[in-house]
Write a protein that holds these residues in place. Structure first.
Motif, PDB file in Angstrom:
ATOM      1  N   ASN A   2      20.174 -23.391  16.565  1.00  0.00           N
ATOM      2  CA  ASN A   2      19.173 -22.351  16.350  1.00  0.00           C
ATOM      3  C   ASN A   2      18.625 -21.870  17.698  1.00  0.00           C
ATOM      4  OD1 ASN A   2      17.131 -20.683  15.528  1.00  0.00           O
ATOM      5  ND2 ASN A   2      15.981 -22.237  14.410  1.00  0.00           N
ATOM      6  N   THR A   3      19.279 -20.873  18.280  1.00  0.00           N
ATOM      7  CA  THR A   3      18.820 -20.379  19.587  1.00  0.00           C
ATOM      8  C   THR A   3      17.524 -19.582  19.458  1.00  0.00           C
ATOM      9  OG1 THR A   3      20.345 -18.520  19.306  1.00  0.00           O
ATOM     10  CG2 THR A   3      21.075 -20.338  20.694  1.00  0.00           C
ATOM     11  N   THR A   4      17.234 -19.097  18.259  1.00  0.00           N
ATOM     12  CA  THR A   4      15.969 -18.387  18.049  1.00  0.00           C
ATOM     13  C   THR A   4      14.790 -19.317  18.309  1.00  0.00           C
ATOM     14  OG1 THR A   4      17.004 -16.954  16.391  1.00  0.00           O
ATOM     15  CG2 THR A   4      14.599 -17.057  16.399  1.00  0.00           C
ATOM     16  N   ALA A   5      14.926 -20.581  17.910  1.00  0.00           N
ATOM     17  CA  ALA A   5      13.860 -21.562  18.153  1.00  0.00           C
ATOM     18  C   ALA A   5      13.662 -21.799  19.647  1.00  0.00           C
ATOM     19  CB  ALA A   5      14.199 -22.879  17.446  1.00  0.00           C
ATOM     20  N   ILE A   6      14.759 -21.783  20.397  1.00  0.00           N
ATOM     21  CA  ILE A   6      14.673 -21.958  21.848  1.00  0.00           C
ATOM     22  C   ILE A   6      13.922 -20.786  22.483  1.00  0.00           C
ATOM     23  CG2 ILE A   6      15.996 -22.135  23.996  1.00  0.00           C
ATOM     24  CD1 ILE A   6      18.271 -23.386  22.353  1.00  0.00           C
ATOM     25  N   ASP A  38      22.091 -29.641  21.525  1.00  0.00           N
ATOM     26  CA  ASP A  38      23.215 -29.372  20.622  1.00  0.00           C
ATOM     27  C   ASP A  38      24.129 -28.307  21.214  1.00  0.00           C
ATOM     28  OD1 ASP A  38      24.748 -29.428  18.182  1.00  0.00           O
ATOM     29  OD2 ASP A  38      23.726 -27.592  17.580  1.00  0.00           O
ATOM     30  N   MET A  39      23.532 -27.267  21.813  1.00  0.00           N
ATOM     31  CA  MET A  39      24.328 -26.234  22.467  1.00  0.00           C
ATOM     32  C   MET A  39      25.190 -26.831  23.575  1.00  0.00           C
ATOM     33  SD  MET A  39      23.003 -22.969  24.735  1.00  0.00           S
ATOM     34  CE  MET A  39      22.216 -22.134  23.370  1.00  0.00           C
ATOM     35  N   LEU A  40      24.605 -27.717  24.387  1.00  0.00           N
ATOM     36  CA  LEU A  40      25.351 -28.335  25.482  1.00  0.00           C
ATOM     37  C   LEU A  40      26.485 -29.208  24.968  1.00  0.00           C
ATOM     38  CD1 LEU A  40      22.450 -29.290  27.928  1.00  0.00           C
ATOM     39  CD2 LEU A  40      23.936 -27.287  27.994  1.00  0.00           C
ATOM     40  N   TRP A  41      26.234 -29.967  23.890  1.00  0.00           N
ATOM     41  CA  TRP A  41      27.311 -30.768  23.289  1.00  0.00           C
ATOM     42  C   TRP A  41      28.497 -29.873  22.937  1.00  0.00           C
ATOM     43  CZ3 TRP A  41      28.206 -35.612  23.704  1.00  0.00           C
ATOM     44  CH2 TRP A  41      27.199 -36.579  23.648  1.00  0.00           C
ATOM     45  N   GLN A  42      28.210 -28.764  22.279  1.00  0.00           N
ATOM     46  CA  GLN A  42      29.278 -27.861  21.858  1.00  0.00           C
ATOM     47  C   GLN A  42      30.005 -27.256  23.054  1.00  0.00           C
ATOM     48  OE1 GLN A  42      28.491 -25.189  18.469  1.00  0.00           O
ATOM     49  NE2 GLN A  42      26.472 -26.144  18.290  1.00  0.00           N
ATOM     50  N   LEU A  43      29.255 -26.874  24.083  1.00  0.00           N
ATOM     51  CA  LEU A  43      29.887 -26.305  25.274  1.00  0.00           C
ATOM     52  C   LEU A  43      30.767 -27.328  25.981  1.00  0.00           C
ATOM     53  CD1 LEU A  43      26.964 -24.166  26.759  1.00  0.00           C
ATOM     54  CD2 LEU A  43      29.103 -23.310  25.781  1.00  0.00           C
ATOM     55  N   LYS A 193      23.715 -14.824  18.398  1.00  0.00           N
ATOM     56  CA  LYS A 193      24.891 -14.594  17.551  1.00  0.00           C
ATOM     57  C   LYS A 193      25.607 -15.915  17.268  1.00  0.00           C
ATOM     58  CE  LYS A 193      25.824  -9.823  18.953  1.00  0.00           C
ATOM     59  NZ  LYS A 193      26.779  -8.905  19.614  1.00  0.00           N
ATOM     60  N   ASP A 194      26.214 -16.006  16.084  1.00  0.00           N
ATOM     61  CA  ASP A 194      26.962 -17.210  15.716  1.00  0.00           C
ATOM     62  C   ASP A 194      28.143 -17.450  16.648  1.00  0.00           C
ATOM     63  OD1 ASP A 194      25.248 -17.614  13.581  1.00  0.00           O
ATOM     64  OD2 ASP A 194      26.556 -16.628  12.122  1.00  0.00           O
ATOM     65  N   SER A 195      28.608 -16.400  17.284  1.00  0.00           N
ATOM     66  CA  SER A 195      29.782 -16.490  18.152  1.00  0.00           C
ATOM     67  C   SER A 195      29.435 -16.856  19.587  1.00  0.00           C
ATOM     68  CB  SER A 195      30.535 -15.152  18.145  1.00  0.00           C
ATOM     69  OG  SER A 195      29.673 -14.101  18.596  1.00  0.00           O
ATOM     70  N   PHE A 196      28.167 -17.223  19.860  1.00  0.00           N
ATOM     71  CA  PHE A 196      27.755 -17.413  21.253  1.00  0.00           C
ATOM     72  C   PHE A 196      28.558 -18.506  21.960  1.00  0.00           C
ATOM     73  CE2 PHE A 196      25.209 -19.690  24.446  1.00  0.00           C
ATOM     74  CZ  PHE A 196      25.178 -18.696  25.413  1.00  0.00           C
ATOM     75  N   ILE A 197      28.774 -19.646  21.312  1.00  0.00           N
ATOM     76  CA  ILE A 197      29.506 -20.746  21.963  1.00  0.00           C
ATOM     77  C   ILE A 197      30.901 -20.287  22.359  1.00  0.00           C
ATOM     78  CG2 ILE A 197      30.498 -23.043  21.647  1.00  0.00           C
ATOM     79  CD1 ILE A 197      27.503 -23.086  22.082  1.00  0.00           C
ATOM     80  N   LYS A 198      31.582 -19.613  21.472  1.00  0.00           N
ATOM     81  CA  LYS A 198      32.921 -19.108  21.776  1.00  0.00           C
ATOM     82  C   LYS A 198      32.867 -18.112  22.930  1.00  0.00           C
ATOM     83  CE  LYS A 198      36.939 -16.925  19.572  1.00  0.00           C
ATOM     84  NZ  LYS A 198      37.140 -15.942  20.649  1.00  0.00           N
ATOM     85  N   ILE A 203      33.659 -17.057  28.959  1.00  0.00           N
ATOM     86  CA  ILE A 203      33.156 -16.698  30.295  1.00  0.00           C
ATOM     87  C   ILE A 203      33.343 -17.861  31.258  1.00  0.00           C
ATOM     88  CG2 ILE A 203      31.113 -16.058  31.632  1.00  0.00           C
ATOM     89  CD1 ILE A 203      32.205 -13.806  29.860  1.00  0.00           C
ATOM     90  N   PHE A 204      33.025 -19.072  30.815  1.00  0.00           N
ATOM     91  CA  PHE A 204      33.175 -20.245  31.682  1.00  0.00           C
ATOM     92  C   PHE A 204      34.645 -20.479  32.047  1.00  0.00           C
ATOM     93  CE2 PHE A 204      28.977 -22.121  30.028  1.00  0.00           C
ATOM     94  CZ  PHE A 204      28.308 -21.751  31.176  1.00  0.00           C
TER      95      PHE A 204
END
Length: 226
Positions: A2-6, A38-43, A193-198, A203-204
């Motif tokens: 939930n990036t909105t919470a961040i 959680d975002m970092l785990w996924q990245l 967006k749901d596609s942010f991790i992808k 980009i990385f």
């Protein structure tokens, strides 16, 4: 995730940048920080598919504190309203270089790579010497089609070519740098967006040849002992 919470928490922190508010809203911080972890785990998992050096990182060890060092700053705000992390083979140390993410509301977020710091003179000289010796490879990386479409090499520069280097070297422009890094801006809408991790992973991945070049240049560098 939930990036909105961040973004919501960081926006509130920026509006109420004071210790009393910060301590009164620890629950909101913990919720936002959990989402960031959680975002970092996924990245890590996604980047690790093409760069296995980052796989064993614990995201809790990669983040930077919100608390600011205000001792030498005119701005005495106690907190930096941004979540930041560096993912590399040695965690959040600046060397070896890796993948940097900064989340800050107001379309001030970005994805980064390369050598951001210019405080290590030995590291700067190692990169300059490597560019001199591997100029063709450097030029090939920064001229690759997807690179100039996406990035511009940034970094603090000297006004002239440093002493001891050829002023007419084909890569002389980059020998003036004291640091070499990339930043890709991210909007608040993109983050949500749901596609942010992808998207971020793509980009990385585009940064990887640039990072690899710098890390090859920095083989043998040792962080100064405190």
């Amino acid at each position: 995730m939930n990036t909105t919470a961040i973004l919501s928490y960081l926006s509130d922190l920026e509006l109420h940048n004071e210790r009393e508010w910060y301590h009164a809203h620890k629950t909101q911080y913990q919720e936002a920080n959990t989402e960031f972890i959680d975002m970092l785990w996924q990245l890590i998992m996604e980047i690790g598919k093409t760069d296995s050096s980052v796989i064993n990182n614990n995201p809790h060890d990669l983040t930077f504190k919100l608390v600011r060092d205000t001792r030498f700053s005119h701005d005495k705000s106690p907190y930096n309203p941004a979540f930041r992390a560096h993912i590399s083979a040695k965690g959040k140390l600046p060397i070896p270089v890796g993948y940097f993410i900064k989340i800050q509301p107001g379309n001030r977020s970005f994805l980064g790579g390369g050598l951001f710091t210019d405080m290590f003179k030995d590291a700067t000289n190692m990169v300059r010497d490597y560019i001199v010796a591997h100029g063709f490879e450097w030029q090939r990386i920064i001229n690759e089609k997807s690179f100039p479409e996406t990035f511009r090499v940034k970094g603090e520069c000297l006004k002239g070519i440093p002493r001891g280097y050829d002023p007419v070297h084909p890569q002389a422009k980059y020998l003036k740098n004291k640091s070499w890094y990339l930043e890709y801006p991210i909007s608040d809408d993109q983050l949500q967006k749901d596609s942010f991790i992808k998207f971020a992973t793509d980009i990385f991945i585009r940064m990887q040849p640039f990072n690899t070049f710098l890390n090859n240049a920095l083989i043998g560098f040792e962080m100064p002992k405190r």
